[in-house]
Scaffold this active site. Structure first.
Site, mmCIF file in Angstrom:
data_model
loop_
_atom_site.group_PDB
_atom_site.id
_atom_site.type_symbol
_atom_site.label_atom_id
_atom_site.label_comp_id
_atom_site.label_asym_id
_atom_site.label_seq_id
_atom_site.Cartn_x
_atom_site.Cartn_y
_atom_site.Cartn_z
ATOM 1 N N SER A 141 -2.208 2.330 0.248
ATOM 2 C CA SER A 141 -1.023 2.180 -0.589
ATOM 3 C C SER A 141 -1.475 1.686 -1.949
ATOM 4 O O SER A 141 -2.505 1.002 -2.069
ATOM 5 C CB SER A 141 -0.063 1.168 0.038
ATOM 6 O OG SER A 141 0.934 0.750 -0.883
ATOM 7 N N TYR A 155 1.873 -6.482 4.590
ATOM 8 C CA TYR A 155 1.625 -5.049 4.435
ATOM 9 C C TYR A 155 0.536 -4.787 3.397
ATOM 10 O O TYR A 155 -0.389 -4.002 3.633
ATOM 11 C CB TYR A 155 2.930 -4.361 4.024
ATOM 12 C CG TYR A 155 2.796 -2.903 3.674
ATOM 13 C CD1 TYR A 155 2.765 -1.924 4.654
ATOM 14 C CD2 TYR A 155 2.706 -2.498 2.342
ATOM 15 C CE1 TYR A 155 2.650 -0.579 4.333
ATOM 16 C CE2 TYR A 155 2.592 -1.152 2.005
ATOM 17 C CZ TYR A 155 2.568 -0.200 3.005
ATOM 18 O OH TYR A 155 2.455 1.121 2.669
#
Length: 251
Positions: A141, A155
Site C-alpha cells: 500500500s 494496517y
C-alpha cells in the site's frame, strides 16, 4: 502484451476488486488460472466467466486459516505447479487513531497481510526455483511506504512489513530465476473502498481529496496494469521493486 509461454497463475484473494481484473487480464493473455478465495459464490461466478477464455480451477479457502491453507496450497502446487503467484489478500478501510488500536488489531493485520503472503510464497517458491522460473507479486500500500489518510497504524505497519519481506525474498530467490515484486497502491476505488468513501461526510471527502495530487482516487483498471506487467516474462530483470500506483501521493 505478447506472452511467449502460457503458464499457470495462482491468485490469492481472487474475488477481490483488483484481482478480479488481474484474473481477466491473465486469462486474455492465455494463462491458466487457479482462483483461491473464501467467498465461494463470488469466486465461482468469476470462474464461470473466465472459463470461456482459459482453463480455470477454483479453490475455496481462507488463507488466514494457516493449517488448512498450507494443505490446500501444497495440493495446488502438486497439481498445477503455478509459475505466477499474486498475493492480493489484506485490506482495511477503517480509520482508527493510535489511541484506539489494540494488540488484536496488530495481530490481525499481520496475519492478513504478512503471514498470509509468506505462507503462499513458501508453498510456491520452491517449485518455481526448481523449474527456474517464477513471478511473485505481493500487494502492499502507499501507506506502507509512509503513512495513510485512509487506514490505521496496524494496517500501515503490516504493509510496510510486506515491502521489507518482499525485498528479502527477492534477494534470496533471484539466483533461481524467481522474481518477487510488490505493488503499493494508493486509494483505488474498488467496491469496498468506494462504499467506505460514500459513508464519509462532504467535509471529510474534501479534506482527503485535497491531499491527493490528482484530486481523485484511482480506478481499478489503473491499478491492474502494473500487476500484469510484473506477472509477465518481460519483468524478468525486475526484482525487489516497489511499484507505486498512487496518482502522485507521497511523492
Amino acid at each position: 502484451m505478447t506472452v511467449q509461454t502460457s503458464r499457470t497463475a495462482l491468485l490469492i484473494g481472487a474475488a477481490g476488486g483488483i484481482l478480479q481484473d488481474v484474473a481477466r487480464g491473465l486469462a486474455r493473455e492465455g494463462h491458466a488460472l487457479v482462483l483461491f478465495d473464501k467467498n465461494e459464490e463470488a469466486v465461482n461466478r468469476l470462474a464461470a466467466e473466465l472459463a470461456q477464455r482459459t482453463k480455470v480451477d477454483v479453490v475455496v479457502g481462507d488463507i488466514t486459516d494457516i493449517p488448512a491453507a498450507q494443505a490446500q496450497l501444497a495440493d495446488i502446487v502438486d497439481r498445477h505447479a503455478p509459475s505466477i503467484l499474486v498475493n492480493g489478500v489484506g485490506g482495511d478501510t477503517r480509520v482508527i487513531g493510535y489511541a484506539d488500536l489494540t494488540e488484536e488489531h496488530f495481530g490481525q493485520a499481520h496475519l492478513e497481510n504478512v503471514v498470509s503472503t509468506f505462507v503462499a510464497i513458501k508453498a510456491c517458491a520452491p517449485r518455481m526455483a526448481q523449474d527456474g522460473y517464477g513471478r511473485i507479486v505481493n500487494f502492499a500500500s502507499a501507506g506502507g511506504r509512509t503513512y495513510s489518510h485512509f487506514n490505521n497504524a496496524a494496517y500501515v505497519g503490516a504493509k510496510a512489513a510486506v515491502i521489507g519481506m518482499t525485498k528479502q525474498m527477492a534477494y534470496e530467490l533471484a539466483p533461481d530465476g524467481v522474481v518477487v515484486n510488490v505493488v503499493a497502491h494508493g486509494p483505488i476505488a474498488t467496491e469496498r473502498v468506494a462504499g467506505a468513501w460514500e459513508r464519509r461526510d462532504p467535509e471529510q471527502k474534501q479534506a482527503v481529496l485535497s491531499k491527493l495530487p490528482m484530486q481523485r482516487m484511482g480506478t481499478v483498471a489503473e491499478a491492474v496494469g502494473s500487476v500484469l506487467h510484473l506477472c509477465s516474462e518481460s519483468a524478468g530483470y525486475s526484482t525487489g521493486a516497489v511499484i507505486d500506483v498512487n496518482g502522485g501521493l507521497y511523492m
